[in-house]
Design a protein around this motif. Structure first.
Motif, mmCIF file in Angstrom:
data_model
loop_
_atom_site.group_PDB
_atom_site.id
_atom_site.type_symbol
_atom_site.label_atom_id
_atom_site.label_comp_id
_atom_site.label_asym_id
_atom_site.label_seq_id
_atom_site.Cartn_x
_atom_site.Cartn_y
_atom_site.Cartn_z
ATOM 1 N N VAL A 398 0.870 -1.142 -0.213
ATOM 2 C CA VAL A 398 -0.032 -0.009 0.338
ATOM 3 C C VAL A 398 0.852 1.312 0.052
ATOM 4 N N ALA A 450 -6.434 2.520 -2.619
ATOM 5 C CA ALA A 450 -5.537 1.405 -2.827
ATOM 6 C C ALA A 450 -6.162 -0.013 -1.727
ATOM 7 N N LEU A 451 -7.253 0.444 -0.973
ATOM 8 C CA LEU A 451 -7.575 -0.659 -0.107
ATOM 9 C C LEU A 451 -9.001 -1.191 -0.467
#
Length: 452
Positions: A398, A450-451
């Motif tokens: 990440v 990103a998550l």
């Protein structure tokens, strides 16, 4: 004086005297993978000055400086605004080129600066006396452990799980040569520190307990109970402060019973500088002053009764017999100490408190915002300007993803503790007065993407 280079016979004689077969034997502690077997790849053996300038300029452009992107890195090195007057003053010739003030009669300016620096550090740390600085926070931490051994005549140090792993690594490296026993542990992704473990570990063989304040995850613990238990067992409490600005808001470690307080001074007056040089801070109770490493500047009067400054204590190997020295660190970080002192003087007590509260307020807002990102959890109950997020998945990919987008999101615990699966989800985020609301929004949006 003529320079007489060594002959092959000279080198052979020296190697034979120390029992080494070759010069390569002197580097056995350096991993094979880190040694060069030839010229650096990609660099020519020779080039014109113009070609070198262009090549170095091209390399420099590959760097991303802290001011060019949303920046949330911390973990022992912090981005704070340094007034332009600091750099202007340290560039003055009498400071920039000054060396160790062996002759006080012609080094009064340097000595007075160091005297003022010591006063500032002692007051910041809540201690009686401070020295004229160390190399950096990690070496200052190790010197404190060795000092505790001299004071207590014991060699077992109990290190908090919240102590910066780089500081632990330095201590472990040095302990190989001194015989000190270091009890260490890994931190956990939870709000509480390992104070209970430390209290249980202190016994009659303990020389010192080493606690970071705030710790590597940004957690803040009360040191008073640990200090009391250590003193009950005849041990010392060493407090490590990696973010000096925090002490504008937090109670000084010396006021909670710490016997020795050390740390990194970079956060005040010294830029990030891609990792150094920095400045180590070291202070202690007055009764231990003769065991303190480094140098101590003092105030006196001259033959005419005028105020003057001298080196009061210099218990390092360069000044006295090596076997009597308290440290083999052969210099202080004088120019960085000057930068620290100038910035601290410009701030003053009120300015430092205001700066600290500004840092804390911005960090609280950032933590609240980031905790709202789906999949993100804030582990801290309390913090100063640095906190830890649980991303629910490995943080290193990440962080790399966000860096590719121009966002320096923080320090992943997987980087600090490689191979420790229980910590790989952790991301340490530092927020200072240089962080804007737009920076925080950029980080939050980046994490959400990103998550996802």
């Amino acid at each position: 004086m003529r320079y007489l280079p060594l002959t092959n016979e000279d080198r052979s004689a020296m190697l034979a005297r120390i029992g080494a077969a070759s010069i390569d034997d002197l580097f056995v502690d350096v991993p094979e993978s880190a040694r060069l077997s030839g010229p650096v790849a990609g660099l020519p053996n020779h080039a014109t000055e113009l070609a070198v300038e262009r090549h170095m300029g091209a390399l420099a452009k590959r760097n991303l400086s802290a001011g060019e992107a949303p920046f949330f890195l911390g973990c022992g090195a912090y981005r704070h605004h340094v007034p332009a007057s600091v750099d202007h003053l340290i560039q003055r010739g009498e400071f920039l080129t000054a060396y160790t003030p062996y002759q006080p009669e012609i080094a009064q300016g340097t000595l007075q600066m160091l005297f003022e620096f010591q006063t500032q550090v002692a007051r910041l740390y809540g201690c009686d006396v401070a020295n004229a600085s160390m190399y950096d926070g990690s070496t200052a931490c190790w010197e404190a452990i060795v000092m505790a051994r001299r004071v207590t005549r014991r060699n077992k140090a109990v290190l908090s799980a919240g102590l910066h792993p780089h500081y632990v690594s330095v201590a472990q490296t040095m302990a190989r040569f001194t015989g000190d026993v270091l009890e260490t542990a890994l931190p956990t992704l939870e709000a509480t520190t390992d104070a209970a473990r430390l209290l249980d570990a202190i016994d009659g063989e303990t020389s010192c307990v080493v606690v970071q304040y705030p710790d590597i995850l940004g957690r803040i613990g009360d040191l008073s109970e640990i200090a009391a238990r250590a003193h009950e067992k005849g041990a010392l409490l060493i407090a490590v402060v990696t973010e000096p600005v925090a002490l504008g808001a937090l109670r000084a470690p010396g006021e909670m019973g710490a016997d020795i307080v050390v740390g990194e001074g970079q956060g005040i007056g010294v830029g990030l500088q891609f990792g150094g040089p920095y400045v180590g801070l070291f202070a202690c109770k007055e009764r231990f002053v003769r065991q303190m490493p480094g140098r101590l500047c003092g105030e006196t009067v001259d033959a005419e009764g005028k105020r003057g400054f001298v080196l009061t204590l210099s218990t390092r190997e360069q000044h006295i017999r090596r076997e009597k020295a308290t440290s083999n660190i052969c210099t202080n970080s004088g120019l960085c100490a000057l930068a620290f002192s100038i910035h601290m003087t410009l701030l003053g007590e009120k300015g430092l408190r205001d700066l600290a509260m500004l840092n804390h307020g911005l960090a609280v807002k950032a933590a609240d915002r980031l905790a709202k990102v789906p999949g993100v959890a804030l582990i801290n109950d309390g913090f100063f300007n640095e906190f830890t997020l649980d991303l629910g998945r490995e943080a290193r990919p990440v962080v790399r993803s966000l860096a590719d987008r121009g966002i320096l999101a923080g320090v992943s615990l997987g980087r600090l503790y490689p191979g420790v699966a229980a910590l790989e989800r952790g991301l340490v985020v530092a927020v200072t007065e240089t962080s804007t609301a737009e920076d925080v929004e950029a980080l939050a949006a980046g994490l959400e993407e990103a998550l996802a």
